[in-house]
Design a protein around this motif. Sequence first.
Motif, PDB file in Angstrom:
ATOM      1  N   ILE A  84      49.173  48.360  35.335  1.00  0.00           N
ATOM      2  CA  ILE A  84      47.886  48.139  34.549  1.00  0.00           C
ATOM      3  C   ILE A  84      47.462  48.990  33.573  1.00  0.00           C
ATOM      4  CG2 ILE A  84      45.298  47.907  34.858  1.00  0.00           C
ATOM      5  CD1 ILE A  84      46.733  46.054  36.878  1.00  0.00           C
ATOM      6  N   ILE A  85      47.356  48.366  32.288  1.00  0.00           N
ATOM      7  CA  ILE A  85      46.776  49.267  31.270  1.00  0.00           C
ATOM      8  C   ILE A  85      45.626  48.487  30.750  1.00  0.00           C
ATOM      9  CG2 ILE A  85      47.219  50.110  28.765  1.00  0.00           C
ATOM     10  CD1 ILE A  85      50.244  49.740  29.340  1.00  0.00           C
ATOM     11  N   ALA A  86      44.364  49.283  30.584  1.00  0.00           N
ATOM     12  CA  ALA A  86      43.100  48.615  30.343  1.00  0.00           C
ATOM     13  C   ALA A  86      42.335  49.854  29.578  1.00  0.00           C
ATOM     14  CB  ALA A  86      42.447  48.019  31.559  1.00  0.00           C
ATOM     15  N   ASN A  87      41.490  49.332  28.901  1.00  0.00           N
ATOM     16  CA  ASN A  87      40.411  50.079  27.910  1.00  0.00           C
ATOM     17  C   ASN A  87      39.210  50.202  28.505  1.00  0.00           C
ATOM     18  OD1 ASN A  87      39.693  47.550  27.170  1.00  0.00           O
ATOM     19  ND2 ASN A  87      38.889  48.664  25.270  1.00  0.00           N
ATOM     20  N   GLY A  88      38.697  51.483  29.076  1.00  0.00           N
ATOM     21  CA  GLY A  88      37.602  51.699  29.692  1.00  0.00           C
ATOM     22  C   GLY A  88      37.833  51.784  31.439  1.00  0.00           C
ATOM     23  N   ALA A  89      36.968  52.599  31.946  1.00  0.00           N
ATOM     24  CA  ALA A  89      37.233  52.716  33.268  1.00  0.00           C
ATOM     25  C   ALA A  89      36.791  51.640  34.454  1.00  0.00           C
ATOM     26  CB  ALA A  89      36.447  54.094  33.842  1.00  0.00           C
ATOM     27  N   PRO A 138      15.905  35.756  39.318  1.00  0.00           N
ATOM     28  CA  PRO A 138      17.434  35.600  40.148  1.00  0.00           C
ATOM     29  C   PRO A 138      18.201  36.783  39.334  1.00  0.00           C
ATOM     30  CG  PRO A 138      17.122  33.833  38.660  1.00  0.00           C
ATOM     31  CD  PRO A 138      15.905  34.460  38.754  1.00  0.00           C
ATOM     32  N   VAL A 139      19.213  37.402  40.286  1.00  0.00           N
ATOM     33  CA  VAL A 139      20.026  38.484  39.901  1.00  0.00           C
ATOM     34  C   VAL A 139      21.446  37.916  40.209  1.00  0.00           C
ATOM     35  CG1 VAL A 139      20.752  40.869  39.985  1.00  0.00           C
ATOM     36  CG2 VAL A 139      18.290  40.127  40.299  1.00  0.00           C
ATOM     37  N   VAL A 140      22.338  38.189  39.364  1.00  0.00           N
ATOM     38  CA  VAL A 140      23.815  38.045  39.536  1.00  0.00           C
ATOM     39  C   VAL A 140      24.391  39.362  39.459  1.00  0.00           C
ATOM     40  CG1 VAL A 140      25.760  36.720  38.684  1.00  0.00           C
ATOM     41  CG2 VAL A 140      23.794  35.552  38.645  1.00  0.00           C
ATOM     42  N   SER A 141      25.326  39.691  40.307  1.00  0.00           N
ATOM     43  CA  SER A 141      25.956  40.774  40.241  1.00  0.00           C
ATOM     44  C   SER A 141      27.381  40.852  40.422  1.00  0.00           C
ATOM     45  CB  SER A 141      25.393  41.677  41.501  1.00  0.00           C
ATOM     46  OG  SER A 141      25.804  43.091  41.373  1.00  0.00           O
ATOM     47  N   TYR A 142      28.191  41.794  39.753  1.00  0.00           N
ATOM     48  CA  TYR A 142      29.395  42.204  40.213  1.00  0.00           C
ATOM     49  C   TYR A 142      29.787  43.575  40.318  1.00  0.00           C
ATOM     50  CZ  TYR A 142      34.424  43.208  39.033  1.00  0.00           C
ATOM     51  OH  TYR A 142      35.656  43.783  39.110  1.00  0.00           O
ATOM     52  N   ILE A 143      30.461  44.093  41.377  1.00  0.00           N
ATOM     53  CA  ILE A 143      31.048  45.386  41.651  1.00  0.00           C
ATOM     54  C   ILE A 143      31.997  45.549  41.432  1.00  0.00           C
ATOM     55  CG2 ILE A 143      30.584  47.375  43.354  1.00  0.00           C
ATOM     56  CD1 ILE A 143      27.871  45.975  42.520  1.00  0.00           C
ATOM     57  N   ALA A 144      32.700  46.698  40.420  1.00  0.00           N
ATOM     58  CA  ALA A 144      34.089  46.922  40.201  1.00  0.00           C
ATOM     59  C   ALA A 144      34.247  47.968  41.377  1.00  0.00           C
ATOM     60  CB  ALA A 144      34.278  47.461  38.785  1.00  0.00           C
ATOM     61  N   GLY A 145      35.778  47.720  41.750  1.00  0.00           N
ATOM     62  CA  GLY A 145      36.429  48.886  42.386  1.00  0.00           C
ATOM     63  C   GLY A 145      36.747  48.338  43.758  1.00  0.00           C
ATOM     64  N   VAL A 146      36.654  47.126  44.282  1.00  0.00           N
ATOM     65  CA  VAL A 146      36.816  46.749  45.462  1.00  0.00           C
ATOM     66  C   VAL A 146      38.310  47.155  46.038  1.00  0.00           C
ATOM     67  CG1 VAL A 146      37.143  44.621  47.065  1.00  0.00           C
ATOM     68  CG2 VAL A 146      35.791  44.566  45.171  1.00  0.00           C
ATOM     69  N   THR A 147      39.274  47.659  45.100  1.00  0.00           N
ATOM     70  CA  THR A 147      40.688  47.775  45.653  1.00  0.00           C
ATOM     71  C   THR A 147      40.626  49.233  45.269  1.00  0.00           C
ATOM     72  OG1 THR A 147      41.411  46.943  43.530  1.00  0.00           O
ATOM     73  CG2 THR A 147      41.677  45.599  45.434  1.00  0.00           C
ATOM     74  N   ALA A 148      39.920  50.129  44.884  1.00  0.00           N
ATOM     75  CA  ALA A 148      39.860  51.398  44.597  1.00  0.00           C
ATOM     76  C   ALA A 148      40.314  52.375  45.751  1.00  0.00           C
ATOM     77  CB  ALA A 148      38.702  51.853  43.553  1.00  0.00           C
ATOM     78  N   PRO A 149      41.081  53.237  45.589  1.00  0.00           N
ATOM     79  CA  PRO A 149      41.494  54.044  47.062  1.00  0.00           C
ATOM     80  C   PRO A 149      40.138  54.973  47.166  1.00  0.00           C
ATOM     81  CG  PRO A 149      42.735  54.692  45.233  1.00  0.00           C
ATOM     82  CD  PRO A 149      42.001  53.442  44.687  1.00  0.00           C
ATOM     83  N   ALA A 150      40.018  55.622  48.247  1.00  0.00           N
ATOM     84  CA  ALA A 150      38.984  56.622  48.656  1.00  0.00           C
ATOM     85  C   ALA A 150      39.486  57.885  47.881  1.00  0.00           C
ATOM     86  CB  ALA A 150      38.752  56.789  49.968  1.00  0.00           C
ATOM     87  N   GLY A 151      38.609  58.847  47.470  1.00  0.00           N
ATOM     88  CA  GLY A 151      38.937  60.346  47.044  1.00  0.00           C
ATOM     89  C   GLY A 151      39.634  60.185  45.675  1.00  0.00           C
ATOM     90  N   LYS A 152      39.603  59.337  44.997  1.00  0.00           N
ATOM     91  CA  LYS A 152      40.077  59.319  43.511  1.00  0.00           C
ATOM     92  C   LYS A 152      39.105  58.859  42.566  1.00  0.00           C
ATOM     93  CE  LYS A 152      44.706  59.807  44.427  1.00  0.00           C
ATOM     94  NZ  LYS A 152      45.644  60.473  43.886  1.00  0.00           N
ATOM     95  N   LYS A 153      38.812  59.815  41.527  1.00  0.00           N
ATOM     96  CA  LYS A 153      37.800  59.399  40.512  1.00  0.00           C
ATOM     97  C   LYS A 153      38.390  58.224  39.696  1.00  0.00           C
ATOM     98  CE  LYS A 153      35.095  63.501  40.204  1.00  0.00           C
ATOM     99  NZ  LYS A 153      34.954  64.809  39.569  1.00  0.00           N
ATOM    100  N   MET A 154      37.764  57.182  39.610  1.00  0.00           N
ATOM    101  CA  MET A 154      38.408  56.019  38.727  1.00  0.00           C
ATOM    102  C   MET A 154      37.716  56.139  37.420  1.00  0.00           C
ATOM    103  SD  MET A 154      40.636  54.530  40.364  1.00  0.00           S
ATOM    104  CE  MET A 154      41.181  53.687  41.571  1.00  0.00           C
ATOM    105  N   GLY A 155      38.190  57.245  36.874  1.00  0.00           N
ATOM    106  CA  GLY A 155      38.017  57.222  35.302  1.00  0.00           C
ATOM    107  C   GLY A 155      36.297  57.810  35.253  1.00  0.00           C
TER     108      GLY A 155
END
Lengths: 379, 294
Positions: free
Chosen positions: A253-258, B232-249
């Motif tokens: 995967i390569i993307a721009n922005g976290a 009404p509020v529509v939502s999306y949450i990123a990082g469903v597949t992110a592993p624990a303990g790692k800072k995702m950016g």
Amino acid sequence: MDLFEYQGKQYFSRYGIAVSPGDVADTVEEAIAVAERIGYPVVVKAQVKVGGRGKAGGVKLADNIDEVRLHAGNILGLDIKGHIVRRIWIERSSDISKEYYASFTLDRPNKTHLGMLSAQGGVEIEVVAEENPDAIAFLSIDPVRGLDIETSRRWVAEANLDEVAREQAAQILVKLYECYTQGDCDLAEINPLILTPDNKVHALDAKVTLDENASYRHPEWEEYRATETEDPREKMAKEKGLNYIGLDGDVGIIANGAGLAMSTLDVVNQVGGSAANFLDIGGGANADVMASALEVINSDPKVKVIFVNIFGGITRVDDVANGVLEALKRVKIDAPIVLRLDGTNAVEGRSILAPHLNSKLVMEPTMLDAARSAVAFTK
Amino acid sequence: MSIFVDENTKVIVQGITGGQGRFHGLRNRDYGTKIVGGVTPGKGGTDVDGIPVFNTVKEAVAATGATASFVSVPPKFAAAAILEAAEGGITFIVCITEGIPAHDEAVTYNRLVEEYPGVRLLGPNCPGIISPGKCNIGITSGDIALPGGPVGIVSRSGTLTYQALHELSQQGIGQTTCVGIGGDPVPGTNFIDCLAAFEADPETKAVMMIGEIGGSEEERAAEWIKANMTKPVVSYIAGVTAPAGKKMGHAGAIISGSKGTAQAKMDALREAGVFVCANPTEAGQKMVEIVRAM
């Protein structure tokens, strides 16, 4: 950045927090030299950044030189949950009458600092929090005002620490708070903080996580960085200024922005694939950055396809397109590449790549289409 | 209407003579934002493409009547720049700087609350705010936003904010205001601040909320929505597949133990009556559906 126990203890020492006398060793001979110097009995402790090392045989008591030789020999090279022990910490064994817990961390919802103190230390604080939440004395600290000794004294009383330990513990907590703030820690934890039979209080373990955003004012962190990243690709990416985390799947995967990078992982997963990595090339990425990113991914043998997902903001899509062509010239990339390009200068970017598209360089109109197309290459 | 900023908001750029400050400051002006001045210590009296530069925020405010500031200075100087803006009379501060130490953010946030209670900070480490057709402060490309409402957007991530704007604009659905609150551990403005402002804004008819792993702001927002939100509020949450303990950016995007998972956030939002979608495209489609049915 997480520190090893020995680094955490050395960090504590800078702020005047008492720890057991000890030193590190990378070989059995060094371990023996340390033990002979500090005196028996000693504890030989594996230095790994993972919990449960005691159960895995990574912490042993040694009463004499033969036992140090035996245990150091066994522990060095030991595999603890996938972490190979390269370094051990030898320290004077302490007699323990009581074990406490103390930590400082950021209380994100309240935007203050949070101190946690308990007379029931030595076990995981999450377990105490779950089974006996009253056993933890929480202290909310205003970052502007900080922690003074009077507040600290009230706090140790509230936590019901033994009378004889209170004054020493209160002093240690003030120092730990200084270490946490001036030392730019995300977490500073002592578990256990012990009371010895001769009524002395000191830190028996150290868990420290440093805030890497503050590294510009901590030149002394250089030595911690040297012992950090194990994954060679993470190291390579860092040197190139890329934010890379290795994962187990086969879609590079390569993307721009976290956020977009995280979202790309999710979408790949939703269409039945699995990401080989997280890679954020950041804002303002140019051709050179793009080429470096492709090189890093290309060095991962697990990768069967590379999914480039770009939404240009500051990053210009024409720069990204040129970067892809540049990388293809610079290195031989075996895996097919699937691109999704939108945002600033997307039309220009797409037309730069158009004449080069083939069965191994594919462009898709949306993120979902691109994810499906990429995952199809892995089946 | 829009929230926090509008076509009359006068803006200064702190760090206007730096590369980023100049580039984005001029882009914001080209968009139509009233960029009335810049601040760089020691460069007072000069100008950047016709925009007057002052030595201090106080001087800039006195000369221009600015009420908002766009802070684009390196991490080392950002905390001081934010406090200088507040002290100088600015009431809305947008800080895009990435990489400010968490302890500096915590001190700065609390000093603002205690000493300058009327001041709102957006960010740090955020893309900024855009009220399409009226005002754009920050790094968002103006051309992906569509004026006229009726959707308000609030997001923790930069590029996902663009993605959300794009999904709506492509379908001809406009936005009242799009706020990027940033991915750092101590954001000056949070989801609830924005949701409350959108709820109070008569022209905003629905809200898109983009969250990510880490912290508990989404869960708190869910509680607030359940108790207060009528739109009404529509939502999306990123990082469903992110592993624990790692800072995702982002410094704030980390799962520690069982805390901060995407699943917990989605469950809380769903329970509050929010339409939770699996990806940005689905969220865009859902919003289009809702707006067209109005």
